[in-house]
Design a protein around this motif. Sequence first.
Motif, PDB file in Angstrom:
ATOM      1  N   SER A 145       0.788  -1.228   0.000  1.00 60.78           N
ATOM      2  CA  SER A 145       0.000   0.000   0.000  1.00 60.78           C
ATOM      3  C   SER A 145       0.821   1.278   0.000  1.00 60.78           C
ATOM      4  O   SER A 145       0.339   2.317  -0.434  1.00 60.78           O
ATOM      5  CB  SER A 145      -0.913   0.022   1.233  1.00 60.78           C
ATOM      6  OG  SER A 145      -1.752  -1.098   1.243  1.00 60.78           O
TER       7      SER A 145
ATOM      8  N   ARG B 205       5.569  -0.835  -2.580  1.00 57.65           N
ATOM      9  CA  ARG B 205       4.349  -0.642  -3.348  1.00 57.65           C
ATOM     10  C   ARG B 205       4.694  -0.344  -4.795  1.00 57.65           C
ATOM     11  O   ARG B 205       4.152  -0.945  -5.717  1.00 57.65           O
ATOM     12  CB  ARG B 205       3.515   0.503  -2.772  1.00 57.65           C
ATOM     13  CG  ARG B 205       2.267   0.760  -3.577  1.00 57.65           C
ATOM     14  CD  ARG B 205       1.620   2.101  -3.205  1.00 57.65           C
ATOM     15  NE  ARG B 205       0.774   2.517  -4.289  1.00 57.65           N
ATOM     16  CZ  ARG B 205       1.166   3.267  -5.316  1.00 57.65           C
ATOM     17  NH1 ARG B 205       2.383   3.708  -5.394  1.00 57.65           N
ATOM     18  NH2 ARG B 205       0.342   3.579  -6.275  1.00 57.65           N
TER      19      ARG B 205
ATOM     20  N   SER C 280      -2.621   0.548  -7.902  1.00 58.87           N
ATOM     21  CA  SER C 280      -3.778   1.239  -7.331  1.00 58.87           C
ATOM     22  C   SER C 280      -3.385   2.507  -6.584  1.00 58.87           C
ATOM     23  O   SER C 280      -2.357   2.556  -5.916  1.00 58.87           O
ATOM     24  CB  SER C 280      -4.510   0.298  -6.370  1.00 58.87           C
ATOM     25  OG  SER C 280      -5.625   0.949  -5.797  1.00 58.87           O
ATOM     26  N   GLN C 281      -4.237   3.489  -6.684  1.00 60.04           N
ATOM     27  CA  GLN C 281      -4.083   4.715  -5.908  1.00 60.04           C
ATOM     28  C   GLN C 281      -4.955   4.662  -4.653  1.00 60.04           C
ATOM     29  O   GLN C 281      -5.084   5.642  -3.937  1.00 60.04           O
ATOM     30  CB  GLN C 281      -4.465   5.931  -6.762  1.00 60.04           C
ATOM     31  CG  GLN C 281      -3.619   6.090  -8.008  1.00 60.04           C
ATOM     32  CD  GLN C 281      -2.140   6.227  -7.677  1.00 60.04           C
ATOM     33  OE1 GLN C 281      -1.750   7.009  -6.821  1.00 60.04           O
ATOM     34  NE2 GLN C 281      -1.306   5.439  -8.340  1.00 60.04           N
ATOM     35  N   GLU C 282      -5.552   3.509  -4.414  1.00 56.80           N
ATOM     36  CA  GLU C 282      -6.482   3.299  -3.302  1.00 56.80           C
ATOM     37  C   GLU C 282      -5.888   2.300  -2.311  1.00 56.80           C
ATOM     38  O   GLU C 282      -6.137   1.106  -2.400  1.00 56.80           O
ATOM     39  CB  GLU C 282      -7.795   2.763  -3.873  1.00 56.80           C
ATOM     40  CG  GLU C 282      -8.851   2.421  -2.873  1.00 56.80           C
ATOM     41  CD  GLU C 282      -9.634   3.620  -2.436  1.00 56.80           C
ATOM     42  OE1 GLU C 282     -10.045   3.632  -1.271  1.00 56.80           O
ATOM     43  OE2 GLU C 282      -9.819   4.541  -3.231  1.00 56.80           O
ATOM     44  N   PRO C 283      -5.046   2.752  -1.348  1.00 62.12           N
ATOM     45  CA  PRO C 283      -4.396   1.818  -0.427  1.00 62.12           C
ATOM     46  C   PRO C 283      -5.373   1.033   0.446  1.00 62.12           C
ATOM     47  O   PRO C 283      -5.077  -0.086   0.856  1.00 62.12           O
ATOM     48  CB  PRO C 283      -3.496   2.702   0.428  1.00 62.12           C
ATOM     49  CG  PRO C 283      -3.954   4.088   0.213  1.00 62.12           C
ATOM     50  CD  PRO C 283      -4.686   4.130  -1.089  1.00 62.12           C
ATOM     51  N   GLY C 284      -6.534   1.571   0.694  1.00 62.60           N
ATOM     52  CA  GLY C 284      -7.517   0.884   1.520  1.00 62.60           C
ATOM     53  C   GLY C 284      -8.043  -0.386   0.876  1.00 62.60           C
ATOM     54  O   GLY C 284      -8.478  -1.312   1.566  1.00 62.60           O
ATOM     55  N   ARG C 285      -8.009  -0.444  -0.446  1.00 66.83           N
ATOM     56  CA  ARG C 285      -8.508  -1.614  -1.178  1.00 66.83           C
ATOM     57  C   ARG C 285      -7.735  -2.870  -0.772  1.00 66.83           C
ATOM     58  O   ARG C 285      -8.324  -3.905  -0.479  1.00 66.83           O
ATOM     59  CB  ARG C 285      -8.374  -1.366  -2.674  1.00 66.83           C
ATOM     60  CG  ARG C 285      -8.769  -2.540  -3.536  1.00 66.83           C
ATOM     61  CD  ARG C 285      -8.570  -2.210  -5.006  1.00 66.83           C
ATOM     62  NE  ARG C 285      -9.606  -1.271  -5.407  1.00 66.83           N
ATOM     63  CZ  ARG C 285      -9.441  -0.325  -6.341  1.00 66.83           C
ATOM     64  NH1 ARG C 285      -8.294  -0.204  -6.968  1.00 66.83           N
ATOM     65  NH2 ARG C 285     -10.413   0.488  -6.643  1.00 66.83           N
TER      66      ARG C 285
ATOM     67  N   ARG D 256      -5.782  -3.341   1.931  1.00 72.39           N
ATOM     68  CA  ARG D 256      -5.927  -3.638   3.366  1.00 72.39           C
ATOM     69  C   ARG D 256      -7.297  -4.250   3.677  1.00 72.39           C
ATOM     70  O   ARG D 256      -7.402  -5.170   4.480  1.00 72.39           O
ATOM     71  CB  ARG D 256      -5.702  -2.375   4.177  1.00 72.39           C
ATOM     72  CG  ARG D 256      -4.241  -1.957   4.149  1.00 72.39           C
ATOM     73  CD  ARG D 256      -3.959  -0.830   5.107  1.00 72.39           C
ATOM     74  NE  ARG D 256      -2.540  -0.560   5.126  1.00 72.39           N
ATOM     75  CZ  ARG D 256      -2.016   0.637   5.005  1.00 72.39           C
ATOM     76  NH1 ARG D 256      -2.783   1.694   4.886  1.00 72.39           N
ATOM     77  NH2 ARG D 256      -0.708   0.794   5.033  1.00 72.39           N
TER      78      ARG D 256
END
Length: 194
Positions: free
Chosen positions: A96, A101, A176-181, A183
């Motif tokens: 992430s 990353r 991805s620019q969405e680290p929450g995805r 996790r």
Amino acid sequence: MARTKEFDPDAALQSALELFWRRGYEATSMADLVEALGIGRASMYATFGNKRELYLKALDRYSEHLDPDLLRELSQPGPALPAVRTVVRRFAAESSVGDRRQNGCFVTNTAAELGAHDPAAARKVEASWNHIETLLRSALTRAQAQGELPADRDPRTLASMLLVLMQGMRVVGKASQEPGRVRAAAEQALSLLD
């Protein structure tokens, strides 16, 4: 009388690993390698062979340095399930943010770039994945024997699922620019261990 090497082959191999990891196999030219390693072409060929052989040696080096950490983490005495959770969460975190990353996993990158058409690379990738999966399965089997993992869970299939998840996190995290995805996916997978 044989000439002595005027460079440190170990340091040169590490430099090659870092360059291949950052750029990939195809995007790294021999000229790039000569510049990054600071050695001449003749010395490079004499020490490491051609570009492909150097790449495979770099992949071996990456696997050698990664696997001892996993072995240590997943083989600690005591409860095993917390170690499995820690490893999966570490993969999610590394996927992430930061250099990991951006670079992804060198083994996963190799699988994506060379796995379909380079049998030697594919064997090395498969060996690395088999090793990780075996470590996970062993830890999950131990967790089940210690009463941490429900008896109706299959350590073999759970280990396979976690391996695929962990490698997938490296791919998704890289782009991805969405680290929450990443996790969130890790936490959802870990909920299957309850």
